[in-house]
Design a protein around this motif. Structure first.
Motif, short mmCIF file in Angstrom:
data_model
loop_
_atom_site.label_atom_id
_atom_site.label_comp_id
_atom_site.label_asym_id
_atom_site.label_seq_id
_atom_site.Cartn_x
_atom_site.Cartn_y
_atom_site.Cartn_z
N SER A 45 -1.35 6.24 10.39
CA SER A 45 -2.00 5.37 9.42
C SER A 45 -1.58 5.76 8.02
O SER A 45 -1.04 6.85 7.79
CB SER A 45 -3.53 5.46 9.54
OG SER A 45 -3.97 6.76 9.16
N ILE A 69 0.64 4.27 -2.87
CA ILE A 69 0.48 5.70 -2.60
C ILE A 69 1.61 6.49 -3.26
O ILE A 69 1.39 7.54 -3.88
CB ILE A 69 0.46 5.96 -1.09
CG1 ILE A 69 -0.79 5.33 -0.46
CG2 ILE A 69 0.52 7.45 -0.77
CD1 ILE A 69 -0.79 5.36 1.06
N GLU A 108 0.83 -1.21 0.00
CA GLU A 108 0.00 0.00 0.00
C GLU A 108 0.87 1.25 0.00
O GLU A 108 0.54 2.25 -0.65
CB GLU A 108 -0.92 -0.01 1.23
CG GLU A 108 -2.03 -1.02 1.17
CD GLU A 108 -3.02 -0.72 0.06
OE1 GLU A 108 -3.33 0.46 -0.16
OE2 GLU A 108 -3.48 -1.67 -0.60
N ASP A 158 -3.60 6.42 5.63
CA ASP A 158 -4.46 7.52 5.20
C ASP A 158 -3.88 8.86 5.64
O ASP A 158 -3.92 9.84 4.88
CB ASP A 158 -5.87 7.34 5.77
CG ASP A 158 -6.63 6.21 5.10
OD1 ASP A 158 -6.29 5.87 3.95
OD2 ASP A 158 -7.55 5.65 5.74
N GLN A 159 -3.35 8.91 6.85
CA GLN A 159 -2.70 10.14 7.30
C GLN A 159 -1.47 10.46 6.47
O GLN A 159 -1.21 11.63 6.14
CB GLN A 159 -2.31 10.02 8.78
CG GLN A 159 -3.48 10.04 9.74
CD GLN A 159 -3.04 10.02 11.19
OE1 GLN A 159 -1.85 10.21 11.51
NE2 GLN A 159 -3.97 9.79 12.09
N LYS A 219 -1.03 9.64 3.36
CA LYS A 219 -1.53 10.07 2.05
C LYS A 219 -2.00 11.53 2.09
O LYS A 219 -1.69 12.32 1.19
CB LYS A 219 -2.67 9.16 1.60
CG LYS A 219 -3.12 9.38 0.17
CD LYS A 219 -4.15 8.33 -0.22
CE LYS A 219 -4.58 8.52 -1.68
NZ LYS A 219 -5.57 7.48 -2.07
N SER A 220 -2.74 11.89 3.14
CA SER A 220 -3.22 13.27 3.25
C SER A 220 -2.06 14.24 3.47
O SER A 220 -2.11 15.39 3.00
CB SER A 220 -4.24 13.39 4.38
OG SER A 220 -3.66 13.03 5.61
#
Length: 649
Positions: free
Chosen positions: A423, A383, A379, A425-426, A428-429
């Motif tokens: 995470s 990204i 993953e 997601d963090q 990625k942001s």
């Protein structure tokens, strides 16, 4: 100093050393007795003091001479202490052993079993668990014999629960124990256990010296405990161009990207199929269009790059297809080659995460996001490959810019990792806020804050350039006054529906003004004039005559901030209300410049800073990566003669 004078000093130093040794010996004896006290409170206080004092090697030596280590081991083996008391006992033990005064080989199997039992318990005080893991790691790393004994007492299944928690210290200590066990395992006992499923290939790195079964191996893989060991193995594995299973992965990448089925051997001529394959492999961005398998023979990253590409194609199929088709439709020089990018990106990620390097006690990087997904590295790659494609477009890069793009992407990734996202997601942001434009801003800011830009030569250069920049700003302000501006006219009845026009003469000697009907172009003839030589002062805000008049202070704050006046001969004045802040700054700066005063508006400060920084960058462009000395180089001596000078006659 005379030798006789040195004697008292030496004696004083020796006496201090003797006193310190005596104090440590006395303290060690007292603590040795107090930790055996029957009073729990006294014993706890003694253990706290012992844990703190054991950091001092002089005290540690005295306490060990009293056979203090044996006492602590007996206290642990007895099992009568628990909680905070046990925690301080283990802390003192770790501190004493860290001095390396006695060998780790002296400890019994009973002690090892006891420490291992603390690790294996499902509910254990976190401080006790940390110290127990630290002791096991030291045992394994410092003694081959103890490694064998520890490996018999703990299993991967017993260590896994500690990685599933949220305590980063516990996770770090657990990983340290697993790394230690792996490093001390004999080379012949390190095996790669491969499970081939219908749709995917799983590779698990197993240590047979630890009791482990297939279920535990799967859990271990899912939790990424030995992921980096696995990655290292794949990273250092070359692709065999003759291996059909490996070649099938490349066929799978082609099939997913272009939605084609593998043609049978009889469909079309061999040359036609080769041409079709070559065309598609070029679109996929491989370096070798004829046989892409050759691209994966370089190690690192070896087969790991192909694993990542396949994972991206299968688990993020839409993004994979979009990237491949988007780049294959561009001009050759503007396409971002997916194959080459994936290989180089995989190599870069391994370098950033130090895959393949031995664990280091000096490294404190811990990334909790790798424990939040069963295929976290895959993953992570997905990204980053999408980030690479986005950055390529933002930079409008060509094939010649490939290395530059990779440098920017490395910086984006490392900056995002520095905040230790919890995470993926963090992570990625965080990357979304680190666009190419933002990276350029950060670089510029850091460059301006570098020591070189605060050094004396640079500051002197700024001081030398500043008058030139101020003169440039002054000329711009005066030119703006020559163009003229339309101002609101305030009559005695406070009507503001009329305007007047004012401008500076080209020779900067006279201010012309007059009433304005509609268009400034109609002001060809301005009947009134004020010689610049007659101007006494320029006042602003509440100091203006039209702001002091009765009722004028009822004007709103915005009008007050835009008001200024010119005072000239025999107390006469010319009142202005600028249409906006920009015109206000232009006129007040220009009038102050005419009077030989300093231009103090915020626009002047902003313009000065911008122009000065631009000029500094241009002048220092050729000094990139060159150390600027603090002092000027010395002037050489004059030559003995000037015979080398050319005689024009």
């Amino acid at each position: 100093m005379h030798p006789s004078a040195e004697m008292p000093v030496l004696l004083e130093v020796q006496m201090k050393k003797v006193l310190i040794l005596q104090a440590n010996a006395q303290m060690a004896m007292q603590l040795y007795e107090r930790v055996q006290s029957t009073s729990l409170d006294m014993k706890l206080d003694a253990l706290k003091e012992l844990a703190n004092s054991s950091r001092d090697i002089t005290f540690a030596q005295e306490f060990i001479n009293l056979d203090g280590i044996t006492l602590l081991v007996q206290m642990v083996e007895s099992g009568t202490d628990f909680g905070e008391m046990l925690s301080f006992t283990l802390t003192a033990f770790v501190e004493l052993m860290d001095h390396g005064i006695i060998s780790w080989d002296t400890f019994s199997v009973a002690f090892i079993k006891k420490i291992a039992s603390f690790v294996c318990k499902s509910s254990m005080d976190s401080a006790v668990l940390q110290r127990s893991l630290a002791i096991l790691e030291s045992m394994v790393l410092n003694s081959q014999d103890l490694y064998q004994k520890v490996a018999q007492e703990i299993t991967i299944g017993q260590l896994l629960p500690h990685l599933q928690g949220t305590d980063q210290d516990i996770q770090t200590y657990t990983i340290a124990v697993i790394n230690a066990l792996f490093l001390k395992a004999p080379e012949e006992k390190r095996q790669v256990h491969t499970h081939i499923h219908k749709h995917t290939l799983h590779v698990f790195l197993i240590m047979p010296v630890l009791p482990i079964n297939d279920e535990m191996a799967h859990q271990l893989y899912m939790l990424q405990v030995l992921t980096f060991n696995l990655l290292e193995d794949r990273m250092m594995t070359k692709m065999d161009p003759q291996d059909q299973a490996q070649r099938d992965i490349i066929f799978e990448l082609r099939r997913i990207a272009f939605d084609v089925e593998c043609e049978s051997n009889n469909s079309g001529s061999i040359e036609k199929r080769k041409s079709m394959y070559t065309r598609d492999y070029k679109k996929l961005g491989f370096i070798n269009h004829v046989n892409p398998a050759v691209d994966f023979t370089q190690i690192p990253p070896g087969m790991l790059a192909l694993d990542n590409m396949l994972y991206f194609a299968r688990h993020h199929q839409d993004s994979y297809i979009r990237i491949v088709l988007e780049n294959s439709s561009r001009e050759d020089k503007h396409e971002c080659p997916f194959g080459r990018s994936s290989i180089e990106l995989t190599k870069m990620l391994c370098e950033i995460l130090k895959v393949g390097e031995l664990p280091s006690e000096n490294c404190h990087d811990f990334h909790p996001m790798f424990f939040t997904h069963d295929r976290s590295f895959g993953e992570f790659f997905c990204i980053c490959i999408q980030l690479l494609n986005k950055t390529w477009k933002e930079m409008r890069a060509t094939s010649e810019d490939f290395n530059k793009v990779m440098q920017v992407v490395r910086e984006q990734i490392t900056r995002a990792l520095t905040v230790k996202p919890n995470s993926l997601d963090q992570f990625k942001s965080r990357l979304q806020n680190l666009s190419y434009t933002e990276i350029l801003k950060i670089r510029q800011s850091e460059r301006m804050n570098q020591e070189d830009f605060q050094s004396r030569p640079i500051l002197e250069l700024r001081e030398k350039i500043q008058p030139e920049i101020m003169e440039l700003i002054k000329q711009q302000r005066l030119n703006r006054l020559c163009e003229g501006t339309c101002f609101r006219k305030i009559s005695s009845r406070r009507r503001q529906d009329k305007f007047w026009y004012c401008r500076l003469s080209p020779n900067h000697k006279v201010l012309h003004y007059g009433d304005l009907e509609e268009n400034p172009a109609q002001c060809s003839f301005l009947l009134s004039a004020v010689p610049v030589a007659d101007i006494k002062a320029v006042v602003t805000g509440k100091d203006c005559p039209h702001m002091k008049e009765k009722g004028a202070l009822k004007q709103n704050k915005e009008v007050l901030e835009l008001a200024f006046s010119i005072l000239y001969e025999s107390d006469e004045y010319l009142n202005f209300i600028a249409p906006d802040k920009h015109e206000y700054c232009m006129w007040t700066d220009g009038l102050n410049a005419l009077l030989g005063k300093e231009m103090t508006s915020e626009f002047t400060r902003s313009d000065l800073d911008t122009l000065l920084n631009m000029e500094m960058k241009l002048r220092l462009l050729d000094l990139e990566n060159i150390q600027i000395p603090e002092a000027p180089p010395p002037i050489p001596k004059e030559p003995s003669n000037y015979d080398f000078v050319y005689d024009c006659n």
